[in-house]
Design a protein around this motif. Sequence first.
Motif, mmCIF file in Angstrom:
data_model
loop_
_atom_site.group_PDB
_atom_site.id
_atom_site.type_symbol
_atom_site.label_atom_id
_atom_site.label_comp_id
_atom_site.label_asym_id
_atom_site.label_seq_id
_atom_site.Cartn_x
_atom_site.Cartn_y
_atom_site.Cartn_z
ATOM 1 N N VAL A 1 34.976 19.420 -21.146
ATOM 2 C CA VAL A 1 33.757 19.723 -21.902
ATOM 3 C C VAL A 1 34.061 20.099 -23.347
ATOM 4 O O VAL A 1 33.406 19.608 -24.269
ATOM 5 C CB VAL A 1 32.952 20.853 -21.220
ATOM 6 C CG1 VAL A 1 31.817 21.339 -22.095
ATOM 7 C CG2 VAL A 1 32.415 20.376 -19.876
ATOM 8 N N GLY A 2 35.027 20.963 -23.572
ATOM 9 C CA GLY A 2 35.337 21.429 -24.930
ATOM 10 C C GLY A 2 35.652 20.295 -25.895
ATOM 11 O O GLY A 2 34.939 20.093 -26.877
ATOM 12 N N PRO A 3 36.686 19.524 -25.630
ATOM 13 C CA PRO A 3 37.013 18.406 -26.530
ATOM 14 C C PRO A 3 35.928 17.328 -26.550
ATOM 15 O O PRO A 3 35.651 16.733 -27.587
ATOM 16 C CB PRO A 3 38.313 17.842 -25.967
ATOM 17 C CG PRO A 3 38.900 18.943 -25.174
ATOM 18 C CD PRO A 3 37.746 19.724 -24.636
ATOM 19 N N GLY A 4 35.294 17.098 -25.398
ATOM 20 C CA GLY A 4 34.229 16.088 -25.353
ATOM 21 C C GLY A 4 33.080 16.453 -26.274
ATOM 22 O O GLY A 4 32.542 15.598 -26.987
ATOM 23 N N ALA B 1 31.263 15.221 -33.659
ATOM 24 C CA ALA B 1 31.831 14.606 -34.862
ATOM 25 C C ALA B 1 31.249 13.212 -35.081
ATOM 26 O O ALA B 1 30.943 12.835 -36.220
ATOM 27 C CB ALA B 1 33.351 14.537 -34.770
ATOM 28 N N ALA B 2 31.064 12.459 -34.010
ATOM 29 C CA ALA B 2 30.493 11.118 -34.133
ATOM 30 C C ALA B 2 29.050 11.187 -34.616
ATOM 31 O O ALA B 2 28.645 10.441 -35.522
ATOM 32 C CB ALA B 2 30.575 10.385 -32.799
ATOM 33 N N VAL B 3 28.270 12.085 -34.040
ATOM 34 C CA VAL B 3 26.869 12.232 -34.455
ATOM 35 C C VAL B 3 26.799 12.734 -35.892
ATOM 36 O O VAL B 3 26.020 12.215 -36.707
ATOM 37 C CB VAL B 3 26.122 13.191 -33.499
ATOM 38 C CG1 VAL B 3 24.754 13.553 -34.045
ATOM 39 C CG2 VAL B 3 26.004 12.564 -32.117
ATOM 40 N N ALA B 4 27.605 13.721 -36.228
ATOM 41 C CA ALA B 4 27.593 14.276 -37.582
ATOM 42 C C ALA B 4 28.007 13.232 -38.605
ATOM 43 O O ALA B 4 27.470 13.198 -39.719
ATOM 44 C CB ALA B 4 28.517 15.488 -37.663
ATOM 45 N N VAL C 1 30.613 21.930 -39.591
ATOM 46 C CA VAL C 1 29.548 22.837 -39.132
ATOM 47 C C VAL C 1 28.922 22.304 -37.842
ATOM 48 O O VAL C 1 28.675 23.070 -36.903
ATOM 49 C CB VAL C 1 28.481 23.049 -40.233
ATOM 50 C CG1 VAL C 1 27.263 23.750 -39.687
ATOM 51 C CG2 VAL C 1 29.077 23.833 -41.388
ATOM 52 N N THR C 2 28.675 21.001 -37.781
ATOM 53 C CA THR C 2 28.096 20.423 -36.565
ATOM 54 C C THR C 2 29.015 20.634 -35.376
ATOM 55 O O THR C 2 28.578 21.017 -34.289
ATOM 56 C CB THR C 2 27.817 18.923 -36.756
ATOM 57 O OG1 THR C 2 26.946 18.758 -37.868
ATOM 58 C CG2 THR C 2 27.200 18.319 -35.522
ATOM 59 N N ARG C 3 30.282 20.407 -35.594
ATOM 60 C CA ARG C 3 31.260 20.587 -34.509
ATOM 61 C C ARG C 3 31.303 22.044 -34.052
ATOM 62 O O ARG C 3 31.337 22.327 -32.855
ATOM 63 C CB ARG C 3 32.623 20.131 -35.001
ATOM 64 C CG ARG C 3 33.590 19.960 -33.914
ATOM 65 C CD ARG C 3 34.812 19.218 -34.381
ATOM 66 N NE ARG C 3 35.774 19.319 -33.309
ATOM 67 C CZ ARG C 3 37.054 19.162 -33.444
ATOM 68 N NH1 ARG C 3 37.554 18.862 -34.609
ATOM 69 N NH2 ARG C 3 37.853 19.287 -32.422
ATOM 70 N N LEU C 4 31.259 22.972 -34.994
ATOM 71 C CA LEU C 4 31.239 24.389 -34.656
ATOM 72 C C LEU C 4 30.017 24.721 -33.799
ATOM 73 O O LEU C 4 30.127 25.375 -32.769
ATOM 74 C CB LEU C 4 31.236 25.233 -35.929
ATOM 75 C CG LEU C 4 30.978 26.727 -35.736
ATOM 76 C CD1 LEU C 4 32.158 27.377 -35.046
ATOM 77 C CD2 LEU C 4 30.686 27.383 -37.067
ATOM 78 N N LEU C 5 28.848 24.260 -34.226
ATOM 79 C CA LEU C 5 27.625 24.557 -33.485
ATOM 80 C C LEU C 5 27.667 23.999 -32.069
ATOM 81 O O LEU C 5 27.316 24.686 -31.104
ATOM 82 C CB LEU C 5 26.412 23.989 -34.231
ATOM 83 C CG LEU C 5 26.099 24.613 -35.585
ATOM 84 C CD1 LEU C 5 25.003 23.831 -36.290
ATOM 85 C CD2 LEU C 5 25.722 26.066 -35.436
ATOM 86 N N VAL C 6 28.095 22.761 -31.928
ATOM 87 C CA VAL C 6 28.131 22.135 -30.603
ATOM 88 C C VAL C 6 29.172 22.807 -29.709
ATOM 89 O O VAL C 6 28.914 23.074 -28.530
ATOM 90 C CB VAL C 6 28.382 20.620 -30.722
ATOM 91 C CG1 VAL C 6 28.666 19.993 -29.369
ATOM 92 C CG2 VAL C 6 27.186 19.944 -31.379
ATOM 93 N N GLU C 7 30.341 23.102 -30.235
ATOM 94 C CA GLU C 7 31.380 23.719 -29.416
ATOM 95 C C GLU C 7 31.000 25.146 -29.013
ATOM 96 O O GLU C 7 31.309 25.584 -27.904
ATOM 97 C CB GLU C 7 32.718 23.680 -30.135
ATOM 98 C CG GLU C 7 33.280 22.267 -30.179
ATOM 99 C CD GLU C 7 34.605 22.165 -30.900
ATOM 100 O OE1 GLU C 7 35.110 23.185 -31.411
ATOM 101 O OE2 GLU C 7 35.135 21.043 -30.952
ATOM 102 N N ARG C 8 30.303 25.858 -29.895
ATOM 103 C CA ARG C 8 29.828 27.201 -29.521
ATOM 104 C C ARG C 8 28.809 27.109 -28.395
ATOM 105 O O ARG C 8 28.821 27.913 -27.471
ATOM 106 C CB ARG C 8 29.231 27.921 -30.724
ATOM 107 C CG ARG C 8 30.278 28.466 -31.673
ATOM 108 C CD ARG C 8 29.631 29.148 -32.855
ATOM 109 N NE ARG C 8 28.822 30.272 -32.453
ATOM 110 C CZ ARG C 8 29.186 31.546 -32.574
ATOM 111 N NH1 ARG C 8 30.358 31.836 -33.098
ATOM 112 N NH2 ARG C 8 28.396 32.509 -32.189
ATOM 113 N N GLN C 9 27.905 26.132 -28.483
ATOM 114 C CA GLN C 9 26.906 25.960 -27.425
ATOM 115 C C GLN C 9 27.579 25.565 -26.111
ATOM 116 O O GLN C 9 27.147 25.994 -25.040
ATOM 117 C CB GLN C 9 25.852 24.939 -27.834
ATOM 118 C CG GLN C 9 24.838 25.482 -28.811
ATOM 119 C CD GLN C 9 24.204 26.773 -28.340
ATOM 120 O OE1 GLN C 9 24.386 27.832 -28.934
ATOM 121 N NE2 GLN C 9 23.464 26.718 -27.262
#
Length: 97
Positions: free
Chosen positions: A9-12, A18-21, A64-72
Amino acid sequence: MSSIIWKLVGPGAGVLSAAVASRVTRKVWVTLTKSPPPDNPEDPDVAWREAVAWALASGAIIGVTRLLVERQAAVWYRKSFGEQPPGLGAGRDGRDV
């Protein structure tokens, strides 16, 4: 078992975000500049101003996008398994984040 799930889950979540951002960054760039972003900012034919602007914009938005998604993803993991995801450690005050 839960650590195996986090290893997926984490790396995924990071890769997907990253792809979406990246796609969002390109669309924002085109909207603001009315031109496509540089294909290769390292190319000497790309103006310095454009190369640096693209590097700053894409790096900031993707980060920032990666941070937000990984925190969620970490919040989901904690709610699902009742513990902090492996490798995230404790917060500043010594408690699990």
